[in-house]
Design a protein around this motif. Structure first.
Motif, PDB file in Angstrom:
ATOM      1  N   SER A  65       0.805  -1.152  -0.174  1.00  0.00           N
ATOM      2  CA  SER A  65      -0.175   0.099   0.073  1.00  0.00           C
ATOM      3  C   SER A  65       1.148   1.352   0.020  1.00  0.00           C
ATOM      4  CB  SER A  65      -0.984   0.065   1.254  1.00  0.00           C
ATOM      5  OG  SER A  65      -0.272  -0.074   2.402  1.00  0.00           O
ATOM      6  N   PRO A  66       2.066   1.331   0.724  1.00  0.00           N
ATOM      7  CA  PRO A  66       2.810   2.547   0.621  1.00  0.00           C
ATOM      8  C   PRO A  66       3.337   2.769  -0.857  1.00  0.00           C
ATOM      9  CG  PRO A  66       3.579   1.338   2.670  1.00  0.00           C
ATOM     10  CD  PRO A  66       2.560   0.369   1.803  1.00  0.00           C
ATOM     11  N   ILE A  67       3.694   1.923  -1.688  1.00  0.00           N
ATOM     12  CA  ILE A  67       4.038   1.930  -2.842  1.00  0.00           C
ATOM     13  C   ILE A  67       3.026   2.447  -3.852  1.00  0.00           C
ATOM     14  CG2 ILE A  67       5.032   0.825  -5.027  1.00  0.00           C
ATOM     15  CD1 ILE A  67       6.160  -1.165  -3.010  1.00  0.00           C
ATOM     16  N   LEU A  68       1.865   2.000  -3.648  1.00  0.00           N
ATOM     17  CA  LEU A  68       0.556   2.475  -4.488  1.00  0.00           C
ATOM     18  C   LEU A  68       0.137   4.081  -3.944  1.00  0.00           C
ATOM     19  CD1 LEU A  68      -1.374  -1.005  -4.340  1.00  0.00           C
ATOM     20  CD2 LEU A  68      -0.383   0.022  -6.187  1.00  0.00           C
ATOM     21  N   ALA A  69       0.239   4.447  -2.717  1.00  0.00           N
ATOM     22  CA  ALA A  69      -0.144   5.608  -2.362  1.00  0.00           C
ATOM     23  C   ALA A  69       0.910   6.634  -2.872  1.00  0.00           C
ATOM     24  CB  ALA A  69       0.072   5.722  -0.872  1.00  0.00           C
ATOM     25  N   TYR A  70       2.084   6.128  -2.698  1.00  0.00           N
ATOM     26  CA  TYR A  70       3.468   7.087  -3.439  1.00  0.00           C
ATOM     27  C   TYR A  70       3.030   7.383  -4.837  1.00  0.00           C
ATOM     28  CZ  TYR A  70       8.020   9.037  -2.980  1.00  0.00           C
ATOM     29  OH  TYR A  70       9.307   9.561  -3.376  1.00  0.00           O
ATOM     30  N   PHE A  71       2.656   6.464  -5.745  1.00  0.00           N
ATOM     31  CA  PHE A  71       2.312   6.707  -7.050  1.00  0.00           C
ATOM     32  C   PHE A  71       1.121   7.405  -7.321  1.00  0.00           C
ATOM     33  CE2 PHE A  71       5.242   2.819  -7.794  1.00  0.00           C
ATOM     34  CZ  PHE A  71       6.198   3.466  -8.651  1.00  0.00           C
ATOM     35  N   ALA A  72       0.183   7.224  -6.462  1.00  0.00           N
ATOM     36  CA  ALA A  72      -1.075   7.859  -6.549  1.00  0.00           C
ATOM     37  C   ALA A  72      -0.833   9.396  -6.033  1.00  0.00           C
ATOM     38  CB  ALA A  72      -2.018   7.421  -5.476  1.00  0.00           C
ATOM     39  N   LEU A  73      -0.008   9.806  -5.166  1.00  0.00           N
ATOM     40  CA  LEU A  73       0.512  11.043  -4.646  1.00  0.00           C
ATOM     41  C   LEU A  73       0.755  11.724  -5.952  1.00  0.00           C
ATOM     42  CD1 LEU A  73       1.256  10.609  -1.071  1.00  0.00           C
ATOM     43  CD2 LEU A  73      -0.704  11.886  -1.917  1.00  0.00           C
ATOM     44  N   ASN A  74       1.998  11.082  -6.709  1.00  0.00           N
ATOM     45  CA  ASN A  74       2.591  11.670  -7.817  1.00  0.00           C
ATOM     46  C   ASN A  74       1.522  11.921  -8.878  1.00  0.00           C
ATOM     47  OD1 ASN A  74       5.308  11.872  -6.872  1.00  0.00           O
ATOM     48  ND2 ASN A  74       5.542   9.619  -7.330  1.00  0.00           N
ATOM     49  N   LEU A  75       0.678  10.933  -9.149  1.00  0.00           N
ATOM     50  CA  LEU A  75      -0.396  11.203 -10.236  1.00  0.00           C
ATOM     51  C   LEU A  75      -1.223  12.346  -9.678  1.00  0.00           C
ATOM     52  CD1 LEU A  75      -1.954  10.235 -12.853  1.00  0.00           C
ATOM     53  CD2 LEU A  75      -3.378   8.919 -11.055  1.00  0.00           C
ATOM     54  N   ILE A  76      -1.693  12.499  -8.688  1.00  0.00           N
ATOM     55  CA  ILE A  76      -2.501  13.670  -8.286  1.00  0.00           C
ATOM     56  C   ILE A  76      -1.534  15.033  -8.282  1.00  0.00           C
ATOM     57  CG2 ILE A  76      -3.375  15.028  -6.157  1.00  0.00           C
ATOM     58  CD1 ILE A  76      -4.263  12.085  -5.306  1.00  0.00           C
ATOM     59  N   ARG A  77      -0.436  14.985  -8.109  1.00  0.00           N
ATOM     60  CA  ARG A  77       0.536  16.125  -8.192  1.00  0.00           C
ATOM     61  C   ARG A  77       0.565  16.419  -9.740  1.00  0.00           C
ATOM     62  NH1 ARG A  77       4.900  17.709 -10.245  1.00  0.00           N
ATOM     63  NH2 ARG A  77       6.232  19.425  -9.140  1.00  0.00           N
ATOM     64  N   ASN A  78       0.674  15.619 -10.236  1.00  0.00           N
ATOM     65  CA  ASN A  78       0.879  15.759 -11.852  1.00  0.00           C
ATOM     66  C   ASN A  78      -0.591  16.342 -12.436  1.00  0.00           C
ATOM     67  OD1 ASN A  78       3.603  15.196 -12.020  1.00  0.00           O
ATOM     68  ND2 ASN A  78       3.201  13.080 -12.373  1.00  0.00           N
ATOM     69  N   LEU A  79      -1.579  15.825 -12.069  1.00  0.00           N
ATOM     70  CA  LEU A  79      -3.118  16.322 -12.568  1.00  0.00           C
ATOM     71  C   LEU A  79      -3.445  17.642 -11.924  1.00  0.00           C
ATOM     72  CD1 LEU A  79      -5.099  13.024 -11.793  1.00  0.00           C
ATOM     73  CD2 LEU A  79      -4.408  13.962 -14.217  1.00  0.00           C
ATOM     74  N   VAL A  80      -2.884  17.929 -10.777  1.00  0.00           N
ATOM     75  CA  VAL A  80      -3.090  19.422 -10.244  1.00  0.00           C
ATOM     76  C   VAL A  80      -2.098  20.440 -11.095  1.00  0.00           C
ATOM     77  CG1 VAL A  80      -2.807  20.844  -8.196  1.00  0.00           C
ATOM     78  CG2 VAL A  80      -4.005  18.588  -7.955  1.00  0.00           C
ATOM     79  N   TYR A  81      -0.891  19.987 -11.441  1.00  0.00           N
ATOM     80  CA  TYR A  81      -0.140  20.847 -12.169  1.00  0.00           C
ATOM     81  C   TYR A  81      -0.651  21.054 -13.378  1.00  0.00           C
ATOM     82  CZ  TYR A  81       4.064  22.437 -14.710  1.00  0.00           C
ATOM     83  OH  TYR A  81       5.075  22.951 -15.418  1.00  0.00           O
ATOM     84  N   ARG A  82      -1.225  20.289 -14.003  1.00  0.00           N
ATOM     85  CA  ARG A  82      -1.502  20.248 -15.456  1.00  0.00           C
ATOM     86  C   ARG A  82      -2.939  21.275 -15.555  1.00  0.00           C
ATOM     87  NH1 ARG A  82       0.698  17.005 -19.482  1.00  0.00           N
ATOM     88  NH2 ARG A  82       2.232  15.306 -18.496  1.00  0.00           N
ATOM     89  N   LEU A  83      -3.581  21.130 -14.325  1.00  0.00           N
ATOM     90  CA  LEU A  83      -5.122  21.798 -14.575  1.00  0.00           C
ATOM     91  C   LEU A  83      -4.756  23.254 -13.977  1.00  0.00           C
ATOM     92  CD1 LEU A  83      -7.295  19.313 -12.616  1.00  0.00           C
ATOM     93  CD2 LEU A  83      -7.503  19.849 -14.887  1.00  0.00           C
ATOM     94  N   LEU A  84      -3.858  23.347 -13.237  1.00  0.00           N
ATOM     95  CA  LEU A  84      -3.748  24.785 -12.261  1.00  0.00           C
ATOM     96  C   LEU A  84      -2.718  25.773 -13.177  1.00  0.00           C
ATOM     97  CD1 LEU A  84      -3.638  24.361  -8.616  1.00  0.00           C
ATOM     98  CD2 LEU A  84      -5.310  25.243 -10.044  1.00  0.00           C
ATOM     99  N   LEU A  85      -1.767  24.927 -14.168  1.00  0.00           N
ATOM    100  CA  LEU A  85      -0.562  25.717 -14.751  1.00  0.00           C
ATOM    101  C   LEU A  85      -0.816  25.808 -16.247  1.00  0.00           C
ATOM    102  CD1 LEU A  85       2.288  25.069 -12.232  1.00  0.00           C
ATOM    103  CD2 LEU A  85       0.602  27.119 -12.133  1.00  0.00           C
ATOM    104  N   PHE A  86      -1.693  25.048 -16.818  1.00  0.00           N
ATOM    105  CA  PHE A  86      -1.934  25.210 -18.069  1.00  0.00           C
ATOM    106  C   PHE A  86      -3.170  25.420 -18.646  1.00  0.00           C
ATOM    107  CE2 PHE A  86       1.321  21.863 -18.254  1.00  0.00           C
ATOM    108  CZ  PHE A  86       2.207  22.277 -18.989  1.00  0.00           C
TER     109      PHE A  86
END
Length: 86
Positions: A65-86
């Motif tokens: 679960s920590p591995i999956l959570a780590y990847f999910a947090l990276n995915l969320i960060r990238n989505l937020v980046y694309r939504l807010l800064l593009f």
């Protein structure tokens, strides 16, 4: 928008660091329950619990679960980046 992204990015980085600390604590002192360990477990459990429910451990000895959570947090960060800064 950059300020909002920076705040979200900082929160995600902090959560990822807490997950890494929890992993190390589980290796080094799995039975230790001091205040710091308790705080780390309390802060990370709400993030890890949904992943444990998706993939029940059963007879497995390794909690991924920590591995999956780590990847999910990276995915969320990238989505937020694309939504807010593009």
């Amino acid at each position: 928008m950059i300020l909002i992204f920076n705040i979200i990015d900082l929160a995600i980085r902090a959560l990822k660091m807490l997950i890494l600390i929890r992993i190390v604590l589980s290796w080094v002192a799995p039975q230790s329950r001091n205040e710091f360990t308790h705080l780390v477990y309390e802060l990370t459990e709400p993030i890890l619990r949904p992943f444990r429910m998706l993939i029940p451990l059963g007879s497995m000895r390794m909690d991924i679960s920590p591995i999956l959570a780590y990847f999910a947090l990276n995915l969320i960060r990238n989505l937020v980046y694309r939504l807010l800064l593009f």
